[in-house]
Design an enzyme around this catalytic site. Structure first.
Site, PDB file in Angstrom:
ATOM      1  N   LYS A  57       1.660  -3.060   8.924  1.00 64.47           N
ATOM      2  CA  LYS A  57       2.849  -2.217   8.787  1.00 64.47           C
ATOM      3  C   LYS A  57       4.045  -2.941   9.380  1.00 64.47           C
ATOM      4  CE  LYS A  57       4.628   2.407   9.650  1.00 64.47           C
ATOM      5  NZ  LYS A  57       4.331   3.752  10.143  1.00 64.47           N
ATOM      6  N   LEU A  88       0.816  -1.212   0.000  1.00 58.89           N
ATOM      7  CA  LEU A  88       0.000   0.000   0.000  1.00 58.89           C
ATOM      8  C   LEU A  88       0.849   1.262   0.000  1.00 58.89           C
ATOM      9  CD1 LEU A  88      -2.754  -0.979   2.608  1.00 58.89           C
ATOM     10  CD2 LEU A  88      -2.982  -0.897   0.122  1.00 58.89           C
ATOM     11  N   ILE A 121       5.105   3.033   1.226  1.00 65.66           N
ATOM     12  CA  ILE A 121       6.395   2.949   1.898  1.00 65.66           C
ATOM     13  C   ILE A 121       6.638   4.279   2.587  1.00 65.66           C
ATOM     14  CG2 ILE A 121       8.873   2.587   1.641  1.00 65.66           C
ATOM     15  CD1 ILE A 121       8.308   1.069  -0.933  1.00 65.66           C
ATOM     16  N   GLY A 122       6.857   4.234   3.910  1.00 62.73           N
ATOM     17  CA  GLY A 122       7.107   5.458   4.667  1.00 62.73           C
ATOM     18  C   GLY A 122       8.484   5.444   5.280  1.00 62.73           C
ATOM     19  N   GLY A 123       8.744   6.470   6.086  1.00 58.29           N
ATOM     20  CA  GLY A 123      10.047   6.570   6.724  1.00 58.29           C
ATOM     21  C   GLY A 123      10.290   5.487   7.754  1.00 58.29           C
ATOM     22  N   GLY A 143       8.755   2.178   7.530  1.00 62.68           N
ATOM     23  CA  GLY A 143       8.455   0.816   7.104  1.00 62.68           C
ATOM     24  C   GLY A 143       7.475   0.756   5.951  1.00 62.68           C
ATOM     25  N   ARG A 144       7.135  -0.480   5.580  1.00 68.64           N
ATOM     26  CA  ARG A 144       6.224  -0.742   4.474  1.00 68.64           C
ATOM     27  C   ARG A 144       4.861  -1.161   5.016  1.00 68.64           C
ATOM     28  NH1 ARG A 144       8.673  -2.658  -0.630  1.00 68.64           N
ATOM     29  NH2 ARG A 144      10.805  -1.856  -0.710  1.00 68.64           N
ATOM     30  N   VAL A 145       3.805  -0.834   4.279  1.00 69.71           N
ATOM     31  CA  VAL A 145       2.443  -1.164   4.671  1.00 69.71           C
ATOM     32  C   VAL A 145       1.825  -2.041   3.584  1.00 69.71           C
ATOM     33  CG1 VAL A 145       0.187  -0.306   5.378  1.00 69.71           C
ATOM     34  CG2 VAL A 145       2.238   1.028   5.891  1.00 69.71           C
ATOM     35  N   ASP A 174       3.006  12.586  14.983  1.00 66.18           N
ATOM     36  CA  ASP A 174       3.339  12.511  13.558  1.00 66.18           C
ATOM     37  C   ASP A 174       2.099  12.804  12.703  1.00 66.18           C
ATOM     38  OD1 ASP A 174       5.119  12.252  11.494  1.00 66.18           O
ATOM     39  OD2 ASP A 174       4.961  10.090  11.344  1.00 66.18           O
TER      40      ASP A 174
END
Length: 697
Positions: free
Chosen positions: A390, A367, A369-371, A373-375, A503
């Site tokens: 996540k 879904l 990719i963030g700072g 991890g991946r979702v 955040d």
């Protein structure tokens, strides 16, 4: 004739006397002799009052809780008792002596592990619906715990150590007055009459125990005694203290029991109960009490006991061989589990279930990719429920227990604008957080990516990018703004603890099937009790949303969340990132959106900052309110920012916007041109999940 009459009257009198004696005996056993003294040898047909989870089982056993988590149960003697001496008839009259005895048992998922204990109490009311169902033993709430107006006396049999209640351990007995901070407490156990030695008792062992509670109205002495069921009452009490209950217990008060379950499967039972006013509580005949439900399987026959070891020996070799083969498969689903995680059992997912739900975390289910991890999107096999999983890295074990405890606590958050955090799973070097899946993805895709063409003119390859090609109209944007504000108000003020999100940004606002905004991603959030000061030592968050005092001192608070929400307001209204390149400015010198909007406000051209893709299709007053409120929330000084409750009042039109406060922003942001940002680009984040887990929570 007189002789005949005499012979008839005597048998008739004896019959009447026998009837009255039997009737009195039955009334006493059922729960009432003189209105002030009673005994229950089982509770069937007694008229005892129950509420919540409490119920009377067919065999007469009183069950306060049935294992359902985070709920409570109460049981009351049907009528209130008169505790003040009737001869005085004045306020604060002396409380009569009284005595209570009861037999109880606590069953949990494992011996010595329990979510909560139970209390015997005296209360002026039999309506305790305002008590918390997941703490305070079902007797008080955070609002009234410790209030002198409660007029409640209680004896707690507590199986959880609560630091905020100053508990001595997780297996103790306490004497409570108007709250759960005990005036006297001791580890559960009894003193042996033979040699005076102390013997421990485990309250949640599922073994029946008997307790005695006595109050001497003249000497004001309170004693509590505990012993295994069937043992004679020890001469030396477990607890003894002097306290005048005259100003605590009201004249007409109920006596009863309370309990709550917390997050673990636990059951609380009362088998028998007696009470005496100005006299000892009647002796309970334990042989007549109802039986506790059986633990484990039914007893096996003698034949099975003999045959089973032989059969086991025959198959042991095959079992070992099978275990070796299965071990290879299990390594694929290996998890990291530690003993302390048993208390979080209901909130832990198996890695195998999450692996299958996401088809092995294939890229087609990715879904975002963030700072941190991946979702991935997944569908749980048993419930068929869609979830978002996540995956984040963690190497340090320091602080992990506290972090998981907060994850489980936040799993109890319930709000229509907060994404539900369902639970977690751990592997070596990896932590997985499981959320409800939001089908329309994150808000930032709609704000920033809808004008970006696919490479080389190709079509988008993911559903998220396809949905992102749609532009949100102003009605949708304003509804999302109000929804996120409502969720943030719930986190800050309306839940049982204060939750600082830390955040808040467009990429952490997710859209459900009806395009309602929900605040998600609690990987950096932290909790603390209302009225206390949070201690934060690490700066976490995303550049552009970090309040000045957080960057300087590392002190996160609800007002640092308000600052980030203010930047979020400007981002949604303007359709621009918090740190962005302005036309005609050096490419190496990005500017802050807050300063850009402030400059337009100074020039009287605030409406020019509204997202041009709306093509004028918006409510000018609402859009300008959103921009001005964004400036107010992003005030450089924390004291200049509103609370989220004030923000909701401004957004709902229930309070006029304080126009004059914007002058303070001009004072704190001097200059005629927007400030040039010297910070990294907006994708850069302070900290990592491993840094935060090492002690920043």
């Amino acid at each position: 004739m007189a002789s005949i009459k005499h012979r008839l009257v005597i048998p008739l009198a004896n019959t009447v006397l026998l009837f009255l004696t039997l009737n009195h005996k039955y009334s006493f056993a059922a729960g009432a002799a003189d209105g002030q003294t009673f005994i229950y040898s089982g509770f069937s047909g007694t008229g005892i009052i129950v509420d919540g989870l409490a119920s009377v089982e067919p065999n007469g056993l009183l069950q306060l809780t049935n294992g359902t988590v985070q709920l409570k149960g109460h049981a009351f003697h049907p009528t209130p008792l008169q505790f003040h001496k009737p001869t005085t008839g004045i306020a604060n009259a002396s409380v009569s002596s009284f005595s209570a005895s009861f037999v109880f048992a606590i069953r949990s998922i494992a011996p010595a592990v329990s979510a909560h204990g139970l209390t015997f109490f005296v209360s002026p009311t039999n309506n305790l619906t305002s008590a918390f169902s997941n703490q305070f033993l079902g007797l008080f709430s955070k609002k009234n715990n410790g209030n002198a107006t409660n007029h409640i006396f209680a004896v707690e049999l507590d199986t959880v150590q609560s630091n905020d209640m100053l508990d001595m351990n997780d297996n103790h007995v306490g004497i409570d007055v108007n709250g759960l901070i005990s005036i006297k407490a001791a580890a559960a156990g009894y003193y042996d009459d033979r040699n005076g030695s102390f013997s421990n008792l485990t309250l949640s062992s599922f073994n029946a125990m008997q307790a005695w509670v006595d109050y001497n109205g003249k000497s004001k002495l309170i004693t509590v005694t505990l012993a295994p069921v069937g043992m004679a009452r020890p001469r030396k009490p477990l607890l003894k203290t002097t306290y005048d209950l005259s100003k605590v217990i009201e004249d007409k008060s109920y006596v009863g029991f309370s309990s709550s379950t917390g997050i673990l499967d636990s059951h609380h039972y009362v088998l028998g109960w007696s009470f005496g006013m100005d006299q000892p509580a009647p002796v309970i005949d334990v042989s007549k009490l109802p039986k506790l439900p059986r633990l484990g399987p039914e007893p096996q026959s003698k034949l099975l006991v003999i045959v089973l070891p032989i059969a086991s020996g025959v198959f042991v070799f095959a079992a070992v061989a099978t275990a070796v083969l299965l071990r290879r498969r299990q390594l694929q689903y290996a998890e990291l589990r530690e003993d302390w995680e048993v208390e979080f059992g209901p909130h832990r997912f198996s890695y195998k279930d999450l692996f299958k739900a996401t088809e092995g975390f294939k890229d087609k289910h990715l879904l975002g990719i963030g700072g941190f991890g991946r979702v991935y999107k997944g569908v749980l096999k048993k419930s068929k429920s869609p979830v978002a999983v996540k995956k984040v890295s963690h190497e340090s074990r320091q602080g992990m227990r506290e972090f998981i405890a907060e994850v489980v606590s936040m799993g109890r958050l319930r709000h229509k604008n907060v994404v539900q955090l369902l639970g977690y799973c751990r592997r070596k070097g990896e932590l997985l957080l499981v959320y409800d899946h939001m089908p329309n993805g994150s808000l930032d895709k709609y704000l920033h990516y809808n004008n970006s063409p696919a490479p080389n003119g190709s079509r988008p390859i993911s559903g998220t990018n396809r949905m992102a090609s749609l532009t949100l109209d102003w009605v949708q944007r304003f509804r999302i703004i109000k929804g996120v504000a409502s969720g943030l108000l719930y986190l800050h003020e309306d839940w049982e603890q204060v939750v600082i999100h830390r955040d808040i940004k467009a990429s952490n606002v997710l859209l459900d099937a009806e395009m309602n905004g929900r605040l998600g991603d609690f990987g950096l959030a932290r909790l603390y009790d209302h009225g206390t000061d949070p201690q934060t030592t690490h700066v976490v968050g995303t550049m552009g949303y970090i309040a000045p005092e957080l960057a300087r001192m590392g002190r996160a608070s609800t007002l640092t969340d308000v600052f980030a929400f203010g930047v979020f307001l400007l981002e949604v209204t303007c359709g621009r990132r918090p740190i962005e390149q302005k036309e005609g400015v050096d490419q190496d010198s990005p500017i802050l959106l807050v300063d850009w909007v402030l400059q337009h406000w100074r020039d009287g051209s605030l409406a020019n900052m509204v997202d041009q893709r709306l093509m004028g299709g918006y409510d000018v007053d609402e859009a300008c309110l959103s921009l001005k409120l964004g400036l107010l929330c992003s005030h450089q000084l924390p004291c200049g920012r509103p609370s989220m409750r004030q923000v909701m009042q401004y957004l709902d039109g229930n309070a006029p916007f304080p126009e004059g406060t914007l002058e303070q922003i001009m004072v704190n942001r001097p200059g005629s041109e927007p400030s040039v940002a010297s910070s990294p680009p907006p994708s850069t984040s302070f900290g990592t999940i491993s840094v935060d887990l090492s002690g920043g929570r």
